[in-house]
Design an enzyme around this catalytic site. Structure first.
Site, short mmCIF file in Angstrom:
data_model
loop_
_atom_site.label_atom_id
_atom_site.label_comp_id
_atom_site.label_asym_id
_atom_site.label_seq_id
_atom_site.Cartn_x
_atom_site.Cartn_y
_atom_site.Cartn_z
NE ARG A 73 -30.14 1.40 -23.03
CZ ARG A 73 -29.88 1.42 -24.48
NH1 ARG A 73 -31.39 1.17 -24.00
NH2 ARG A 73 -29.42 0.86 -25.30
CG HIS B 277 -31.89 -3.18 -23.52
ND1 HIS B 277 -33.12 -2.66 -22.49
CD2 HIS B 277 -32.16 -3.98 -23.33
CE1 HIS B 277 -34.38 -3.50 -22.37
NE2 HIS B 277 -33.83 -4.59 -22.26
CE1 TYR C 26 -29.63 1.78 -29.07
CE2 TYR C 26 -28.55 -0.98 -29.91
CZ TYR C 26 -28.29 -0.10 -28.37
OH TYR C 26 -29.30 -0.49 -27.36
C1 LIG Z 1 -45.14 -5.61 -23.09
C2 LIG Z 1 -43.34 -5.81 -23.52
N1 LIG Z 1 -43.31 -5.84 -24.91
C3 LIG Z 1 -41.54 -6.34 -25.23
C4 LIG Z 1 -40.62 -6.52 -23.99
C5 LIG Z 1 -39.77 -6.51 -24.26
N2 LIG Z 1 -38.31 -5.22 -23.94
C6 LIG Z 1 -38.14 -5.04 -22.55
S1 LIG Z 1 -37.40 -3.28 -21.99
C7 LIG Z 1 -37.69 -2.88 -23.33
C8 LIG Z 1 -37.46 -1.95 -23.73
C9 LIG Z 1 -38.15 -0.73 -22.83
O1 LIG Z 1 -37.58 0.74 -22.96
P1 LIG Z 1 -38.18 1.69 -21.82
O2 LIG Z 1 -39.16 1.20 -21.35
O3 LIG Z 1 -37.82 3.32 -22.36
O4 LIG Z 1 -37.30 1.08 -20.36
P2 LIG Z 1 -35.57 1.22 -20.27
O5 LIG Z 1 -35.46 -0.50 -20.75
O6 LIG Z 1 -35.15 1.96 -21.40
O7 LIG Z 1 -34.89 1.82 -19.11
C10 LIG Z 1 -38.42 -3.87 -24.49
C11 LIG Z 1 -39.22 -3.52 -25.90
C12 LIG Z 1 -41.75 -6.14 -22.79
N3 LIG Z 1 -40.31 -6.41 -21.19
N4 LIG Z 1 -43.26 -6.01 -22.47
#
Ligand SMILES: Cc1ncc(C[n+]2csc(CCOP(=O)(O)OP(=O)(O)O)c2C)c(N)n1
Ligand SMILES: Cc1ncc(C[n+]2csc(CCOP(=O)(O)OP(=O)(O)O)c2C)c(N)n1
Ligand SMILES: [Mg+2]
Ligand SMILES: [Mg+2]
Lengths: 400, 358, 400, 358
Positions: C278, C282, C291
């Site tokens: 990434r 975010h 971080y």
């Molecule tokens: C059930 C749930 N818990 C927490 C979140 C909050 N949240 C949104 S994106 C994220 C990180 C996701 O990481 P990843 O799966 O690696 O996807 P990326 O953002 O790196 O594409 C979090 C914790 C959420 N959307 N759904």
């Protein structure tokens, strides 16, 4: 990409992902479940797992006899209506006993509803264990007394609690190991996945112990998973997986013992799958003929954990006729205690319904408790009037 | 149960707090952060964990600096799994710790629902109080921040309906501090709802003073204690969390029209402070409950039910509700149609049958 | 114990557990991620995965250019306040493009919040895709039009929906394949586990595609898992796992293409992990400097998916200067459409809040809609009075 | 909304149903089984799945014989994972199927809570109705069967509070049949609560006749329609699901004391039939809500709130509740202290201020 290994000993956060293929393959279980004593009572040597010594086997065998007796007794009590329901571990007693005896006093056991024998083997009073199933309202025993969590009903949820207990102990620098049990069906739940992953990432001393008895109520293993084995799930969390003959007490003691040692030495969590079979219906309320044939069950009779261990111990003269008799007597004594204890009715105090929901009753619960108290007092008065006696005392039930 | 003797909370309008020394503008978020830090300092068994609460300090920065100060063993990130977080918290609490967990947003607490309902809420009862679970579940909560779907749910009813949970929702900076400290100190599991839209609200408070007050045992109990946030005589608005400032604004507007409205800030949803609420309604004879969550089978329903059960003969009109509609929380451009507004509250107050014999 | 393989082709329930060790090992991913074109644009041959032909690569490269442009444009619109929030896939565009182009019309795509470029690549109108992020109340596009599910926010939940869509198609005998995307963080959720297991047990045509971009908001991969790789989770479900260089468009097309073919041919589900990064925060609301260091990010700049594919295509003369210009023009045109579309304000109709909660409004919602309608009418009257005009129409908003 | 014109449901006492031909004693469980079979026969897109619903026929045998009759592609066991079941149902419903899923017991539906709240309930709205989710979530529900922990929860409030869900709870054998057929036919997701303690209750009904009635479109709509289960003039008992027989028994007992009590069987919790309920309360002037779930922030709270909001000036006394206590569901030996009883209902009725000017 990375070549770091996943050994994170000592650090709170475990290793990093990656690892050489060979290191990774080391996490896979053996192709066949570990077996040290076969159904005919013959021992086989295994490079990785030495056969436990005779004294240890004999001691554990005694618990096996008592365990079977507890299962039989509980089933009888259900038929007599003295227990509400009993999920029997008949046929799985080797798993039950091994899970309890591989742990030290400082360790914790996390059992499920089917693991009554394991809980009793760990030292909890059988009558306390059966409290809930008699119709009382609470889990029966104090989890702290023998470090045995309550027998979990919502499947796989307890595995996470086990991780938390281990994590807390690790943070305090204690050498506690946690052994957490679940069934084959429970491995499908999300909580199973989250528990194994948390344990691996935090590198905490938990041994996950699956009793694969080939059924989840009526659902056979093939509808639960198409993985090569349940122990193959371990590599996906970066922990070792192992398979063991779940009716072989010797192999269970060896494999679980090694997993506990590994965890205690800072080696982190591991997953052990025991291949066994649920010889009886899910509970007395279940009708197993609807989903499996007696032939299926019959095939497992010769693999009984008691039969083979008895044959082994008798052949080596570790077990004598008198020895057998005294083990049977011990088992009878436990069964008698259970029978006798369950002959006296459970005394329930309705005021207790409100006592433990919060440390201190909310004003809402005080009102509700008062309502119930009044009702009971009125009933008591009515009864008393009917019997022209007096019964004012029961109104005080919740004043303690 | 007696009502707190403390003066009405100062609201979120930034009115200076007479008792505090060297006051300065402090946000709700900062007060929560200070409460966590102070609790972790006085009690080594307090741990903070969840998603992104470590080096990042949480998406709302409520845990800012805690990892740096207390180490990654005391404030740490977990794998991304809410049931895992909650279940691990249960085990840690069983084994001597006081875990504070953060659910990143209200709707992301739902994966943990089984753990909350079947274990967090019930384990103490199941074990006759042998196993207490001093867990605090912090939930950035409710809307009004222009968030997208899943980020603005008002989920208090799910928890309030579940016996065994204490459910709190502070509305002022002072309460944010004191209530979080009290929640962490509680031997019972607490669902601690943090109104997102208030994170950036400010009050003149001295955090060091708040800490001294709490550590000296001088902070009046807030669990189970509502407070009169604004006194009045003609009608009572009953609110909590994010609705308190709206209710106060409505009361201020009503005052300009010559109506004296009392505003109650519940603070504690479970236990519920019947005494404070009913004393007010018996005095004013009229009540409107204000809450953001959809109204059906909600905490607002409960308040209406209790008030009419207990104050029936004092009521000059039915107890009304101004709540969210029974629809999914809407998107940024539409949320103002959904949220209880000053106008909607005033309309409700106006319909409280002020004419004789109406 | 059993030696049956886990190939259950054609039957509703997949194979049975067990399998020879070698069969089991075949489910493990390769030790290194599959790479066909390296960061310098040099191609490498791979026994299992032939390099896609030039035409296919060139076509996909065009989408890559547009994808990057969409990410840049959306970021700009966030800065201008025209989009509420944008989770960019900058640096992950090869994954985005490949996920979309390996599917046929009859197939389904299940994207996450970060997969806007994949959704647009599949053919959904960019303005519709950005609807929600502009502040409108609904997901923007009709999932049935291009067979693209709504972009899921609650992590890993969509993987189960993907299994259900595939299962339904299979029951009807359709040849639909479903490609379901998630991030590395999402693999920790229970729903990830349950989805993979259901897919394997029901042997349905789903390709699970993990974009491992090394972060879940601020949480690095090592706090998410200590497994040798995420693809190593596949064997625990009895499905093959594979790893691929997530910045190598050619390898992605080959590996995902093979997984889709396999699924379509009745080979069941599989898991593909793409190693990518990434490159940005975010979302715009995130501060990544808290971080990770810029150095960490810099290390990935040379691995950019566009750079290497351009080098490869230019070297082989598949891409000319004019070709590049026309791709840039295409990308600009898409960006212009987005810019223009987002210049007009979203028109929201509050009456719609109540329209779709149930097929037919409940009497409760009719009352609530009426309340809002009255309020709006009063406001409109007040406005009208102020402007001494008339505005009675808005009261009819919810009558359709 | 108009009230159904059908005669009051016959209750669970087994009164013969005048309209049916060749009536015979049929259990509630059998009626549900027949409804599933009939729905599966008339619509090939109806599927039934869950834990142990295949060869075993479900732990309560509600799906008995369906796999044998319709094949394992139409009625089948899943791996043991409730979120998995629910999430797969969402996908199947997106793709043309009408899944009926069984959650084995009420408390075992909690792992699926996120899927229910964030997707089942909201997907249709999120897609502007493009994606409809005709899912039926069958939940063996509530207590009174001497079950152990986790097997007797009354979880309706969680669902009723969640916009987008239809929540039904039949109380009679006829309603069990018709309401399950209607639920399966509904384009919206339905939480279908099956009171466990009524599974073995019987009525004289002819299932073939019920089927004809439904298939011919002659069955009056029940979603959103309450029914007067017993007419009366002095007070109204409002109940649903497992509490209906208790309310009817209380009304019968009150009749012996000379009080005429009307009993309403809601049948449909969401949508809620305000018209039928309020018409009754306006007539009688007194009301008691009876429900098994803990009372706090419950469906009972909602009913009290609505009734007093809408019928305030007809009320001679506050609307009272007889509900479960705010405690975890107790064990077999104690459940009778917890459950709404005839006596407790009569006490509540007695306290409805029957004296003039009380
Ligand atoms: C059930 C749930 N818990 C927490 C979140 C909050 N949240 C949104 S994106 C994220 C990180 C996701 O990481 P990843 O799966 O690696 O996807 P990326 O953002 O790196 O594409 C979090 C914790 C959420 N959307 N759904
Ligand atoms: C979350 C949850 N879902 C469903 C159930 C109902 N249930 C109780 S035991 C059981 C089968 C469990 O099978 P397995 O894990 O293999 O354990 P075994 O009974 O064979 O020991 C089921 C479905 C439950 N207890 N918890
Ligand atoms: Mg099993
Ligand atoms: Mg990621």
């Amino acid at each position: 990409m990375s070549t770091a290994t996943n050994e994170g000993r000592g650090s709170l956060i475990g290793g990093v992902p990656g690892g050489t293929p060979s290191a990774a393959h080391a996490l896979l279980p053996s192709a066949e479940p570990v077996q040290l004593v076969d159904p005919d009572g013959r021992s086989h040597s295994d490079q990785r797992y030495p056969l436990p010594d005779g004294g240890r086997l004999l001691g554990a065998y005694g618990r096996l006899i008592t365990g079977r007796r507890i299962n039989d007794q509980a089933n009888a009590l259900v038929r007599q209506g003295r227990l509400a329901v009993y999920p029997s571990s008949h046929g799985q007693e080797a798993c039950q006993v091994a899970a309890a005896v591989v742990l030290g006093e400082e360790d914790w056991l996390f059992p499920t509803y089917r693991d009554t024998v394991a809980v009793i083997t760990r030292g909890v009073d059988p009558l306390e264990v059966l409290t809930l199933l008699r119709g009382d309202w609470h889990a029966g025993y104090d989890p702290y007394e023998h470090r045995v969590a309550t027998q979990a009903t919502p499947l796989a949820t307890q595995l996470l609690h086990a991780v938390g207990v281990a994590h807390a102990a690790k943070l305090r620098g204690e050498s506690t190991v946690v052994l957490a049990m679940c069934g084959d069906g429970a491995t499908s739940e999300g909580d199973f996945h989250e528990a194994l992953n948390f344990a691996a990432v935090f590198h905490v001393p938990v041994v996950f112990f699956i009793q694969n008895n080939e059924f989840a109520i009526s659902v056979p293993l093939k509808n639960q998973t198409v993985a090569p084995s349940l122990a193959h799930k371990a590599i996906g969390y970066g922990m070792p997986g192992e398979r063991v003959d779940g009716n072989d007490l010797a192999a269970l003691l060896a494999v679980l013992g090694a997993a506990v040692d590994r965890a205690r030495d800072g080696g982190g969590p591991s997953l052990v799958e025991a291949h066994t079979y649920r010889m009886q219906a899910h509970t007395n309320a279940d009708d197993a003929t609807r989903y499996r044939s007696t032939d299926d069950v019959e095939r497992w009779v010769p693999k009984d954990p008691i039969v083979r261990m008895r044959a082994y111990l008798r052949t080596l003269d570790l077990l004598t006729e008198e020895g057998e008799q005294s083990l049977a007597d011990e088992a009878d004594a436990v069964a008698a205690t259970i029978r006798k204890g369950l002959n006296t009715e459970v005394q329930v105090n309705p005021a207790e319904l409100f006592e433990y929901v919060y440390t201190e009753k909310t004003s809402q619960l005080r009102e509700q408790a008062a309502l119930l108290r009044e009702e009971l007092a009125r009933d008591a008065d009515a009864d008393a009037a009917a019997a022209s006696g007096a019964a004012g005392d029961s109104t005080e039930g919740d004043q303690r | 149960m007696t009502q707190t003797t403390e003066a009405p909370a100062p609201g979120i309008t930034g009115r200076p707090d007479a008792g505090a020394l060297a006051p300065r503008a402090t946000t709700f978020a900062k007060a929560l952060n200070a409460a966590l830090a102070d609790a972790m300092e006085v009690d080594a068994s307090v741990l903070m964990f969840g998603e992104d609460v470590g080096p990042l300090g949480g998406v709302f920065r409520i845990t800012d600096g805690l990892t740096a100060r207390f180490g990654e063993e005391r404030c740490f990130d977990t794998p991304l799994a809410e049931a895992g977080i909650m279940g691990m918290a249960v085990g840690m609490a069983m084994n001597g710790m006081k875990p504070v967990v953060e659910m990143q947003f209200d709707a992301f607490a739902y994966p943990a629902f089984e753990q909350v309902v079947s274990h967090v809420a019930k384990m103490p009862n199941r074990t006759k109080g042998k196993v207490r679970l001093p867990i605090v579940i912090r939930i950035p909560y409710a809307g009004g921040i222009g968030g997208v779907e899943h980020h603005c749910d008002s989920s208090e009813a799910y928890y309030a309906h579940t016996p065994g949970l204490t459910v709190l929702a502070p509305a002022t900076v002072r309460d944010a501090y004191f209530m979080l400290r009290e929640a962490i100190a509680s031997p019972d599991p607490v669902v601690f709802l943090e109104p997102k839209k208030l994170y950036w609200s400010k009050e003149e408070v001295d955090l060091a003073e708040l800490r001294r007050t709490f550590d000296d045992g001088q902070a009046p109990r807030r669990i189970g204690r509502a407070v009169v946030a604004r006194p009045g005589t003609d009608a009572t608005l009953i609110s909590y969390g994010p609705s308190v400032p709206t209710a106060l604004a409505a009361a201020a507007a009503a005052a300009e029209e010559g109506r004296s409205i009392e505003v109650i800030d519940l603070r504690s949803i479970v236990p519920f402070d019947d005494e404070t609420v009913c004393a007010s309604v018996r005095r004013t004879g009229r009540a409107v409950v204000v809450a953001e969550a959809p109204g059906f089978a909600s905490v607002a329903s409960e308040i209406v039910a209790r008030v009419q059960e207990r104050c029936f003969h004092s009521l000059a009109a039915p107890v009304l509700r101004v709540t969210g509609f029974d629809i999914p929380y809407p998107s940024p451009k539409l949320e103002h149609f959904y949220l209880p507004s000053v106008d909607r509250i005033l309309d409700a107050v106006d319909s409280l049958q002020w004419e004789d014999g109406a």
